[in-house]
Design a protein around this motif. Structure first.
Motif, mmCIF file in Angstrom:
data_model
loop_
_atom_site.group_PDB
_atom_site.id
_atom_site.type_symbol
_atom_site.label_atom_id
_atom_site.label_comp_id
_atom_site.label_asym_id
_atom_site.label_seq_id
_atom_site.Cartn_x
_atom_site.Cartn_y
_atom_site.Cartn_z
ATOM 1 N N LEU A 53 0.810 -1.260 -0.121
ATOM 2 C CA LEU A 53 0.086 0.010 -0.087
ATOM 3 C C LEU A 53 0.804 1.345 -0.050
ATOM 4 C CD1 LEU A 53 -2.704 -0.570 2.769
ATOM 5 C CD2 LEU A 53 -3.080 -0.531 0.298
ATOM 6 N N LEU A 54 2.197 1.299 0.381
ATOM 7 C CA LEU A 54 2.819 2.474 0.869
ATOM 8 C C LEU A 54 4.083 2.706 0.138
ATOM 9 C CD1 LEU A 54 2.990 0.898 4.513
ATOM 10 C CD2 LEU A 54 1.362 2.637 3.622
ATOM 11 N N VAL A 55 3.792 3.866 -0.322
ATOM 12 C CA VAL A 55 5.085 4.658 -1.037
ATOM 13 C C VAL A 55 5.976 5.130 -0.009
ATOM 14 C CG1 VAL A 55 5.521 6.677 -2.221
ATOM 15 C CG2 VAL A 55 3.414 5.473 -2.895
ATOM 16 N N SER A 56 7.167 4.772 -0.381
ATOM 17 C CA SER A 56 8.198 5.061 0.717
ATOM 18 C C SER A 56 9.373 5.921 -0.166
ATOM 19 C CB SER A 56 9.175 3.469 0.749
ATOM 20 O OG SER A 56 8.154 2.629 1.050
ATOM 21 N N ALA A 57 9.671 7.108 0.817
ATOM 22 C CA ALA A 57 10.832 7.932 0.286
ATOM 23 C C ALA A 57 12.051 7.433 1.139
ATOM 24 C CB ALA A 57 10.625 9.118 0.949
ATOM 25 N N ALA A 58 13.142 6.977 0.066
ATOM 26 C CA ALA A 58 13.992 5.889 0.429
ATOM 27 C C ALA A 58 15.201 6.269 0.494
ATOM 28 C CB ALA A 58 14.011 4.590 -0.287
ATOM 29 N N VAL A 59 16.238 6.054 1.214
ATOM 30 C CA VAL A 59 17.625 6.109 1.051
ATOM 31 C C VAL A 59 18.402 4.784 1.193
ATOM 32 C CG1 VAL A 59 19.675 7.324 2.373
ATOM 33 C CG2 VAL A 59 17.494 8.535 2.215
ATOM 34 N N VAL A 60 19.272 4.497 0.433
ATOM 35 C CA VAL A 60 19.888 3.232 0.069
ATOM 36 C C VAL A 60 21.150 3.302 0.645
ATOM 37 C CG1 VAL A 60 20.282 1.185 -1.399
ATOM 38 C CG2 VAL A 60 18.076 2.890 -1.673
ATOM 39 N N THR A 61 21.271 2.289 1.527
ATOM 40 C CA THR A 61 23.015 1.970 1.591
ATOM 41 C C THR A 61 23.289 0.586 1.198
ATOM 42 O OG1 THR A 61 22.729 3.536 4.006
ATOM 43 C CG2 THR A 61 24.547 1.895 3.842
ATOM 44 N N VAL A 62 24.590 0.499 0.549
ATOM 45 C CA VAL A 62 24.956 -0.833 0.119
ATOM 46 C C VAL A 62 26.170 -1.240 0.804
ATOM 47 C CG1 VAL A 62 25.894 -2.062 -1.829
ATOM 48 C CG2 VAL A 62 23.964 -0.531 -1.858
ATOM 49 N N THR A 63 26.060 -2.280 1.358
ATOM 50 C CA THR A 63 27.274 -2.816 2.126
ATOM 51 C C THR A 63 27.637 -4.150 1.390
ATOM 52 O OG1 THR A 63 26.589 -2.105 4.061
ATOM 53 C CG2 THR A 63 28.266 -3.721 4.349
ATOM 54 N N THR A 64 29.235 -4.049 0.994
ATOM 55 C CA THR A 64 29.907 -5.393 0.351
ATOM 56 C C THR A 64 31.140 -5.495 0.752
ATOM 57 O OG1 THR A 64 30.008 -6.249 -1.778
ATOM 58 C CG2 THR A 64 30.074 -3.935 -1.822
ATOM 59 N N ALA A 65 31.718 -6.649 0.757
ATOM 60 C CA ALA A 65 33.105 -6.882 1.078
ATOM 61 C C ALA A 65 34.094 -6.659 -0.253
ATOM 62 C CB ALA A 65 33.296 -8.048 1.917
ATOM 63 N N THR A 66 33.738 -7.700 -1.130
ATOM 64 C CA THR A 66 34.401 -7.526 -2.353
ATOM 65 C C THR A 66 33.398 -7.762 -3.587
ATOM 66 O OG1 THR A 66 34.785 -9.937 -2.213
ATOM 67 C CG2 THR A 66 36.617 -8.404 -1.554
ATOM 68 N N PRO A 67 33.234 -7.165 -4.782
ATOM 69 C CA PRO A 67 34.377 -5.935 -4.870
ATOM 70 C C PRO A 67 33.738 -4.846 -4.260
ATOM 71 C CG PRO A 67 33.012 -6.211 -6.924
ATOM 72 C CD PRO A 67 32.375 -7.368 -5.754
ATOM 73 N N ARG A 68 34.687 -3.714 -3.964
ATOM 74 C CA ARG A 68 34.233 -2.283 -3.467
ATOM 75 C C ARG A 68 33.744 -1.600 -4.421
ATOM 76 N NH1 ARG A 68 36.378 -1.138 1.323
ATOM 77 N NH2 ARG A 68 38.151 -2.730 2.336
ATOM 78 N N GLU A 69 34.148 -1.710 -5.956
ATOM 79 C CA GLU A 69 33.602 -0.830 -6.632
ATOM 80 C C GLU A 69 32.553 -1.701 -7.469
ATOM 81 O OE1 GLU A 69 34.262 2.156 -7.876
ATOM 82 O OE2 GLU A 69 35.506 2.064 -6.047
ATOM 83 N N PRO A 70 31.191 -1.239 -8.130
ATOM 84 C CA PRO A 70 30.340 -1.774 -8.770
ATOM 85 C C PRO A 70 31.051 -2.975 -9.664
ATOM 86 C CG PRO A 70 29.885 0.467 -8.770
ATOM 87 C CD PRO A 70 31.281 0.380 -8.328
ATOM 88 N N VAL A 71 30.318 -4.201 -9.949
ATOM 89 C CA VAL A 71 30.770 -5.171 -10.529
ATOM 90 C C VAL A 71 30.558 -4.682 -12.333
ATOM 91 C CG1 VAL A 71 30.367 -7.382 -11.388
ATOM 92 C CG2 VAL A 71 30.326 -6.945 -9.110
ATOM 93 N N GLY A 72 31.497 -5.189 -12.929
ATOM 94 C CA GLY A 72 31.266 -4.469 -14.366
ATOM 95 C C GLY A 72 30.364 -5.514 -15.125
ATOM 96 N N GLU A 73 30.615 -5.320 -16.526
ATOM 97 C CA GLU A 73 29.976 -6.424 -17.295
ATOM 98 C C GLU A 73 30.348 -7.506 -17.475
ATOM 99 O OE1 GLU A 73 30.696 -3.076 -18.408
ATOM 100 O OE2 GLU A 73 28.966 -2.175 -17.395
ATOM 101 N N GLY A 74 30.604 -8.461 -16.401
ATOM 102 C CA GLY A 74 31.257 -9.499 -16.446
ATOM 103 C C GLY A 74 30.178 -10.626 -16.969
ATOM 104 N N ARG A 75 30.570 -12.120 -16.735
ATOM 105 C CA ARG A 75 29.664 -13.165 -17.148
ATOM 106 C C ARG A 75 28.540 -13.176 -16.134
ATOM 107 N NH1 ARG A 75 31.578 -17.620 -15.837
ATOM 108 N NH2 ARG A 75 33.232 -17.014 -14.225
ATOM 109 N N ALA A 76 27.624 -13.608 -16.762
ATOM 110 C CA ALA A 76 26.328 -13.612 -15.987
ATOM 111 C C ALA A 76 26.424 -14.369 -14.535
ATOM 112 C CB ALA A 76 25.243 -14.163 -16.834
ATOM 113 N N PRO A 77 27.155 -15.475 -14.432
ATOM 114 C CA PRO A 77 27.329 -15.967 -13.143
ATOM 115 C C PRO A 77 27.723 -15.095 -12.141
ATOM 116 C CG PRO A 77 27.752 -17.837 -14.778
ATOM 117 C CD PRO A 77 27.509 -16.373 -15.507
ATOM 118 N N ASP A 78 29.053 -14.496 -12.617
ATOM 119 C CA ASP A 78 29.464 -13.587 -11.577
ATOM 120 C C ASP A 78 28.585 -12.469 -10.956
ATOM 121 O OD1 ASP A 78 31.842 -14.927 -11.980
ATOM 122 O OD2 ASP A 78 32.689 -13.375 -13.634
#
Length: 282
Positions: A13-38
Motif C-alpha cells: 500500500l505504501l509509497v516509500s521515500a527511501a535512502v539506500v545504503t549498500v554494504t559489500t566486502a568485495t568488490p568495493r567498486e560496482p561489478v562490471g559487465e562480466g559473465r552472468a554467473p559472476d
C-alpha cells in the motif's frame, strides 16, 4: 530481512521515500559487465540496507498519515532478497496493480542493485509467477534490454517470496478436487502472504486499523469480492476466506486456460518463490 508488523501487512500500500545504503566486502567498486554467473553471485551475496518512511496514499477510504518517526523502517538482506520483496510489492491482478502506490520501495531496491552492478551491459529481471498462466504476478527489472544480434549469457537465481510454500497443499488438493483444488490451495497461499493472520490481527487492533481496512478494500476490488470487510470484530480469518474464495475463481480460470492437468499445475505452483534472471552481453 527484518520488518515490523506494518511492513509485513502494508508493503503493497505504501509509497516509500527511501535512502539506500549498500554494504559489500568485495568488490568495493560496482561489478562490471562480466559473465552472468559472476553478476548473479554478486546479487546473491551482496547485502544492502534500505531506509524508508511509510507514506500512505489516499484512495476511497481515509488513511491516517505517519506521525514523526513512527513509520520509519529499514529493510535489509541480500540484493536478491530485496529484489524478491520488491517484486511481490509490484503485484498486479489482471494487469492492474493491487495498490496504486508501490513504486517507492522498488525504486530504492533498484538503486541498491545499481550501486553494486553496472547495468550498461546487464539486465536483471525478477518475476513472481505463482502458478501457470497466472494473471496474478509481480515483476521488477533493473537495466535495459540487450541490443539485437548480440550473444547473451544467462544465469538464474531462485529466492523466497516471503509467501507460503503451497506446492504440497496444491498436490493434495489437486488429487482430490482437480484444478479447483489446486486453485483453492494457491489462492489461500497468496491471501495468507498478503494478510498474515497473526500480524494482521495485531495491526487491526492498533492505530493503523484504518490502513488494514483500506488494504482489504483494495484487495476486494481486485479479486472481485462482493461487499466490504469491516473487521469490526477482528475476524481476520473470515475476511481472508472471502478473499481466497474470490481469488480461487480467477486462479481456476487461469489454470484451465493453461490446458494442463491438475497434477501438472500443482507441480508448477510457485507461490513461495521469485525467479531472478541475470542477462549479460559484450
Amino acid at each position: 530481512m527484518t520488518s515490523t508488523i506494518l511492513d509485513g501487512v502494508f508493503c503493497l500500500l505504501l509509497v516509500s521515500a527511501a535512502v539506500v545504503t549498500v554494504t559489500t566486502a568485495t568488490p568495493r567498486e560496482p561489478v562490471g559487465e562480466g559473465r552472468a554467473p559472476d553478476v548473479a553471485s554478486t546479487v546473491a551475496t551482496t547485502t544492502a540496507a534500505v531506509n524508508y518512511t511509510l507514506a500512505p496514499r489516499f484512495d476511497r477510504t481515509p488513511v491516517e498519515g505517519p506521525e514523526s518517526d513512527a513509520f520509519a523502517r529499514t529493510a535489509h538482506g541480500t540484493l536478491a532478497e530485496l529484489l524478491a520483496r520488491a517484486t511481490v510489492g509490484e503485484l498486479t491482478v489482471g494487469g492492474q496493480p493491487l495498490s496504486r502506490d508501490h513504486a517507492g520501495l522498488s525504486r530504492a531496491v533498484v538503486r541498491a542493485v545499481e550501486g553494486a552492478v553496472r547495468t550498461n551491459h546487464t539486465r536483471i529481471t525478477a518475476v513472481w509467477r505463482p502458478y501457470p498462466n497466472a494473471s496474478v504476478t509481480g515483476r521488477i527489472t533493473v537495466g535495459g534490454r540487450p541490443p539485437p544480434d548480440v550473444p547473451v549469457h544467462t544465469a538464474t537465481l531462485t529466492v523466497s517470496s516471503g509467501f507460503p510454500t503451497t506446492r504440497i497443499d496444491a498436490r493434495r488438493a489437486g488429487a482430490t478436487n482437480g484444478i479447483a483444488g489446486v486453485a483453492d490451495a494457491v489462492a489461500a497461499g497468496i491471501v495468507e502472504g498478503l494478510f498474515p493472520p497473526t500480524r494482521t490481527r495485531l495491526a487491526a487492533g492498533e492505530r493503523a486499523s484504518s490502513l488494514v481496512r483500506h488494504r482489504y478494500r483494495l484487495a476486494e476490488r481486485r479479486f472481485g469480492v462482493d461487499g466490504h470487510t469491516t473487521l469490526s470484530d477482528g475476524d481476520v480469518d473470515a475476511a481472508n476466506d472471502r478473499l481466497a474464495a474470490a481469488l480461487s475463481d480467477r486462479v481456476a480460470r487461469d489454470l484451465r486456460g493453461a490446458n494442463v492437468s491438475a497434477s501438472t499445475a500443482a507441480e508448477r505452483v510457485g507461490v513461495g518463490r521469485v525467479r531472478i534472471v541475470v542477462r549479460t552481453w559484450p
